[in-house]
Design a protein around this motif. Structure first.
Motif, PDB file in Angstrom:
ATOM      1  N   ALA A 161      12.589  37.416  96.762  1.00  0.00           N
ATOM      2  CA  ALA A 161      12.678  37.021  98.383  1.00  0.00           C
ATOM      3  C   ALA A 161      12.954  35.650  98.409  1.00  0.00           C
ATOM      4  N   PRO A 162      12.276  34.806  97.783  1.00  0.00           N
ATOM      5  CA  PRO A 162      12.351  33.376  97.823  1.00  0.00           C
ATOM      6  C   PRO A 162      13.856  32.871  97.207  1.00  0.00           C
ATOM      7  N   ALA A 163      14.173  33.661  96.135  1.00  0.00           N
ATOM      8  CA  ALA A 163      15.688  33.263  95.769  1.00  0.00           C
ATOM      9  C   ALA A 163      16.622  33.969  96.674  1.00  0.00           C
ATOM     10  N   ALA A 164      16.529  34.955  97.291  1.00  0.00           N
ATOM     11  CA  ALA A 164      17.361  35.329  98.490  1.00  0.00           C
ATOM     12  C   ALA A 164      17.655  34.521  99.425  1.00  0.00           C
ATOM     13  N   MET A 165      16.516  33.963 100.014  1.00  0.00           N
ATOM     14  CA  MET A 165      16.438  33.165 101.167  1.00  0.00           C
ATOM     15  C   MET A 165      16.975  31.865 100.538  1.00  0.00           C
ATOM     16  N   GLN A 166      16.687  31.288  99.345  1.00  0.00           N
ATOM     17  CA  GLN A 166      17.351  29.874  98.777  1.00  0.00           C
ATOM     18  C   GLN A 166      18.944  30.217  98.875  1.00  0.00           C
ATOM     19  N   TYR A 167      19.516  31.372  98.569  1.00  0.00           N
ATOM     20  CA  TYR A 167      20.852  31.672  98.560  1.00  0.00           C
ATOM     21  C   TYR A 167      21.406  31.432  99.967  1.00  0.00           C
ATOM     22  N   LEU A 168      20.599  32.112 101.129  1.00  0.00           N
ATOM     23  CA  LEU A 168      21.208  31.868 102.332  1.00  0.00           C
ATOM     24  C   LEU A 168      21.266  30.353 102.830  1.00  0.00           C
ATOM     25  N   LEU A 169      20.247  29.824 102.367  1.00  0.00           N
ATOM     26  CA  LEU A 169      20.245  28.265 102.532  1.00  0.00           C
ATOM     27  C   LEU A 169      21.163  27.504 102.058  1.00  0.00           C
ATOM     28  N   ASP A 170      21.629  27.737 100.902  1.00  0.00           N
ATOM     29  CA  ASP A 170      22.602  27.022 100.137  1.00  0.00           C
ATOM     30  C   ASP A 170      23.977  27.344 101.003  1.00  0.00           C
ATOM     31  N   GLN A 171      23.998  28.717 101.386  1.00  0.00           N
ATOM     32  CA  GLN A 171      25.580  29.052 102.055  1.00  0.00           C
ATOM     33  C   GLN A 171      25.212  28.477 103.653  1.00  0.00           C
ATOM     34  N   GLN A 172      24.184  27.762 104.013  1.00  0.00           N
ATOM     35  CA  GLN A 172      24.074  27.353 105.092  1.00  0.00           C
ATOM     36  C   GLN A 172      24.150  28.591 106.374  1.00  0.00           C
ATOM     37  N   ALA A 173      23.700  29.473 106.125  1.00  0.00           N
ATOM     38  CA  ALA A 173      23.654  30.895 106.882  1.00  0.00           C
ATOM     39  C   ALA A 173      22.411  30.671 107.467  1.00  0.00           C
ATOM     40  N   VAL A 174      21.691  30.170 107.330  1.00  0.00           N
ATOM     41  CA  VAL A 174      19.973  30.033 107.787  1.00  0.00           C
ATOM     42  C   VAL A 174      19.740  28.462 107.644  1.00  0.00           C
ATOM     43  N   GLN A 175      18.687  28.251 108.315  1.00  0.00           N
ATOM     44  CA  GLN A 175      18.025  26.883 108.100  1.00  0.00           C
ATOM     45  C   GLN A 175      16.409  26.932 107.834  1.00  0.00           C
ATOM     46  N   SER A 176      15.803  25.995 107.341  1.00  0.00           N
ATOM     47  CA  SER A 176      14.443  25.944 107.030  1.00  0.00           C
ATOM     48  C   SER A 176      13.652  26.119 108.384  1.00  0.00           C
ATOM     49  N   GLY A 177      12.769  27.198 108.281  1.00  0.00           N
ATOM     50  CA  GLY A 177      11.908  27.516 109.514  1.00  0.00           C
ATOM     51  C   GLY A 177      12.497  28.855 110.131  1.00  0.00           C
ATOM     52  N   ASP A 178      13.757  29.072 109.896  1.00  0.00           N
ATOM     53  CA  ASP A 178      14.270  30.508 110.459  1.00  0.00           C
ATOM     54  C   ASP A 178      13.357  31.646 109.968  1.00  0.00           C
ATOM     55  N   TRP A 179      13.625  32.680 110.601  1.00  0.00           N
ATOM     56  CA  TRP A 179      12.901  33.882 110.122  1.00  0.00           C
ATOM     57  C   TRP A 179      14.297  35.001 109.801  1.00  0.00           C
ATOM     58  N   VAL A 180      13.629  35.747 108.643  1.00  0.00           N
ATOM     59  CA  VAL A 180      14.475  36.551 108.320  1.00  0.00           C
ATOM     60  C   VAL A 180      14.034  38.063 107.815  1.00  0.00           C
ATOM     61  N   ILE A 181      14.668  38.748 108.037  1.00  0.00           N
ATOM     62  CA  ILE A 181      14.117  40.346 107.413  1.00  0.00           C
ATOM     63  C   ILE A 181      14.773  40.856 106.166  1.00  0.00           C
ATOM     64  N   LEU A 182      14.107  41.161 105.305  1.00  0.00           N
ATOM     65  CA  LEU A 182      14.469  41.501 103.967  1.00  0.00           C
ATOM     66  C   LEU A 182      14.193  43.124 103.457  1.00  0.00           C
ATOM     67  N   THR A 183      15.120  43.652 103.152  1.00  0.00           N
ATOM     68  CA  THR A 183      14.891  45.165 103.037  1.00  0.00           C
ATOM     69  C   THR A 183      15.171  45.482 101.655  1.00  0.00           C
ATOM     70  N   GLN A 184      14.350  45.989 100.797  1.00  0.00           N
ATOM     71  CA  GLN A 184      14.700  46.384  99.383  1.00  0.00           C
ATOM     72  C   GLN A 184      14.122  47.890  98.963  1.00  0.00           C
ATOM     73  N   GLY A 185      14.467  48.471  97.758  1.00  0.00           N
ATOM     74  CA  GLY A 185      13.680  49.441  97.266  1.00  0.00           C
ATOM     75  C   GLY A 185      13.546  49.214  95.594  1.00  0.00           C
ATOM     76  N   ARG A 186      13.605  50.298  95.079  1.00  0.00           N
ATOM     77  CA  ARG A 186      13.415  49.958  93.543  1.00  0.00           C
ATOM     78  C   ARG A 186      14.820  49.637  93.079  1.00  0.00           C
ATOM     79  N   LEU A 187      14.806  48.666  92.232  1.00  0.00           N
ATOM     80  CA  LEU A 187      15.670  47.995  91.320  1.00  0.00           C
ATOM     81  C   LEU A 187      16.672  49.035  90.734  1.00  0.00           C
ATOM     82  N   GLY A 188      18.072  48.910  90.721  1.00  0.00           N
ATOM     83  CA  GLY A 188      19.035  49.684  90.332  1.00  0.00           C
ATOM     84  C   GLY A 188      19.081  51.147  90.658  1.00  0.00           C
ATOM     85  N   GLN A 189      18.028  51.540  91.858  1.00  0.00           N
ATOM     86  CA  GLN A 189      18.277  53.051  92.369  1.00  0.00           C
ATOM     87  C   GLN A 189      19.130  53.093  93.699  1.00  0.00           C
TER      88      GLN A 189
END
Length: 478
Positions: free
Chosen positions: A437-465
């Motif tokens: 989750a931190p890596a994914a949010m950092q990716y969006l920060l690097d792309q300037q798609a979000v800013q520090s303090g913004d809220w995001v929703i993250l969905t995931q499941g079992r990796l590779g499935q």
């Protein structure tokens, strides 16, 4: 960073088949490149596909490629002088025995003998997408004799429809089967099937696509009157497809232009309800084949499709043979953004009373409800294998961007057609469970798609499935 949610499909052709032209289209906003298998050689399609892939990679873009099968379009043959001028009220014959290269002012060959059995006196036959209208007077064993109702110039190889539909040929031709093998070789993301009559036509196409070793998604082109005869007929095709195209050329000819807009809205609505992609196509910016600006009617046409929540709008001749292909894409992008600014394009009451049947659907739709109702949500991160979860999310109206984080190139390119979904190259397996989750949010920060303090929703499941999305988190960007 993200402004436009509706995607743009554009056909490549003589006006857009070189590296410089394709690069300009991609920079102008092209999301899906369409290869029209009705025209061009296999080698020309190979070259265009390679150019799209390499130029998109150069600019860090994910551009899908769609191969559009020609299908069994019923056509006249050819004239000795390439074209004729028909006069209103004159007699004109369609023959199955006349020499195919010797058409003249009074007769032309037809390369589909079953046409004879499909006609009866009083029928109206429409040629060249309805520009020429012939009324059937008499039917013989080898010919149909008609009277010209709508006159004009008629040239070689123009298509024939019957008012109200009913002229049917097998959905897949030998050429289509060869083109499916070519599409598999080129690793295309989508294959569009022309003139399907029933869901079984799409299932047959999918079986051939899979047998060729391709995992391309199948787009059903809705262009026969039989396909929209009633809701059951329409849903029969949509339910077994991955998406549909509102192919308004032949469809409008068969059902009549007066019904076309209502049918278009119904197709879009049914596709969204059944979790399928929908593309609105044909003559959306037709005047821009010769003009650098669209008409007000064309602006309204594109905007209305956007407000109906089509996934994509499509250019055909405008980008393939027109004088202003880049300007057409820029104009279409501008209109999409303008229509999406309307509040009703991001407020949804869709499916509030439904019961969900799958865990990943439940998570996807719960995420969209949260995104639309929890203030401060600026982005949705969907860790995805197949792209299904972001696809389901994109069925719901929202102005919150959906980011498809995936390690698969095929999924990255395929998601280029999903409304409001943007691909990110991300391999979650490189991180521990706590780091994802931190890596994914950092990716969006690097792309300037979000800013520090913004809220995001993250969905995931079992990796590779694939299909395993089973969790949702609401997180604040550090």
């Amino acid at each position: 960073m993200v402004k436009r949610r509706t995607k743009i499909v554009a056909t490549l052709g003589p006006a857009s088949d070189n590296a410089q032209a394709i690069e300009q289209l991609i920079l102008a906003g092209l999301d899906v490149a369409r290869l029209n298998f009705s025209h061009g050689s296999a080698d020309s399609h190979r070259e265009k596909a390679q150019l799209v892939r390499s130029i998109a990679a150069k600019h860090g873009r994910f551009v899908a490629i769609m191969g559009d099968l020609q299908g069994p379009k019923i056509r006249i043959a050819r004239f000795s002088n390439k074209s004729i001028q028909l006069r209103q009220g004159q007699a004109f014959t369609l023959s199955t025995t006349h020499p195919p290269e010797a058409g003249d002012q009074h007769i032309v060959a037809v390369e589909y003998p079953p046409l004879i059995d499909a006609c009866q006196p009083g029928d109206e036959l429409l040629l060249d997408d309805g520009k020429i209208v012939l009324q059937v007077e008499q039917v013989f064993a080898d010919r149909v004799e008609t009277i010209v109702i709508n006159a004009g110039e008629l040239s070689n190889n123009k298509g024939i429809n019957r008012r109200g539909g009913g002229i049917s040929a097998p959905s897949l031709t030998d050429k289509d089967r060869a083109d499916i093998l070519l599409a598999a070789e080129l690793n295309l993301d989508y294959i569009a099937v022309s003139f399907p009559r029933y869901g079984s036509d799409i299932q047959q196409a999918r079986a051939l696509i899979q047998a060729a070793g391709s995992d391309a998604w199948v787009i059903a082109k809705i262009e026969r009157a039989e396909a929209v005869e009633d809701d059951a007929a329409l849903d029969d095709i949509i339910s077994v497809s991955d998406g549909v195209m509102v192919a308004r050329g032949d469809l409008g000819v068969e059902i009549g232009d007066a019904r076309l807009v209502g049918i278009q809205k119904r197709i879009i609505q049914h596709a969204r309800r059944l979790n399928k992609i929908v593309i609105t196509a044909t003559q959306m910016m037709e005047s821009m084949t010769q003009s650098p600006v669209p008409t007000r009617a064309e602006v309204s046409d594109v905007a209305n499709a956007v407000l109906d929540y089509t996934d994509a709008v499509m250019l055909s001749g405008e980008s393939a043979t027109g004088q202003y292909p880049v300007e057409a894409i820029k104009a279409m992008a501008r209109i999409c953004v303008g229509a999406e600014a309307e509040p009703n394009s991001s407020v949804s009451k869709h499916r509030l009373g439904e019961t969900f049947e799958r865990c990943d659907d439940t998570i996807a739709l719960s995420a969209m409800y949260a995104a639309n109702h929890y203030p401060g949500i600026k982005a949705i991160i969907s860790l995805s294998e197949s792209g299904r979860t972001p696809l389901i999310m994109s069925r719901i109206k929202s102005n919150v961007p959906i980011f498809c984080f995936t390690r698969h190139t095929s999924t990255q390119q395929r998601a280029a057609l999903f409304r409001g979904v943007y691909s990110m190259s991300f391999d979650a397996r490189q991180y521990s469970v706590e780091q994802v989750a931190p890596a994914a949010m950092q990716y969006l920060l690097d792309q300037q798609a979000v800013q520090s303090g913004d809220w995001v929703i993250l969905t995931q499941g079992r990796l590779g499935q694939a299909g395993g999305t089973n969790s949702m988190q609401i997180l604040q960007v550090p």
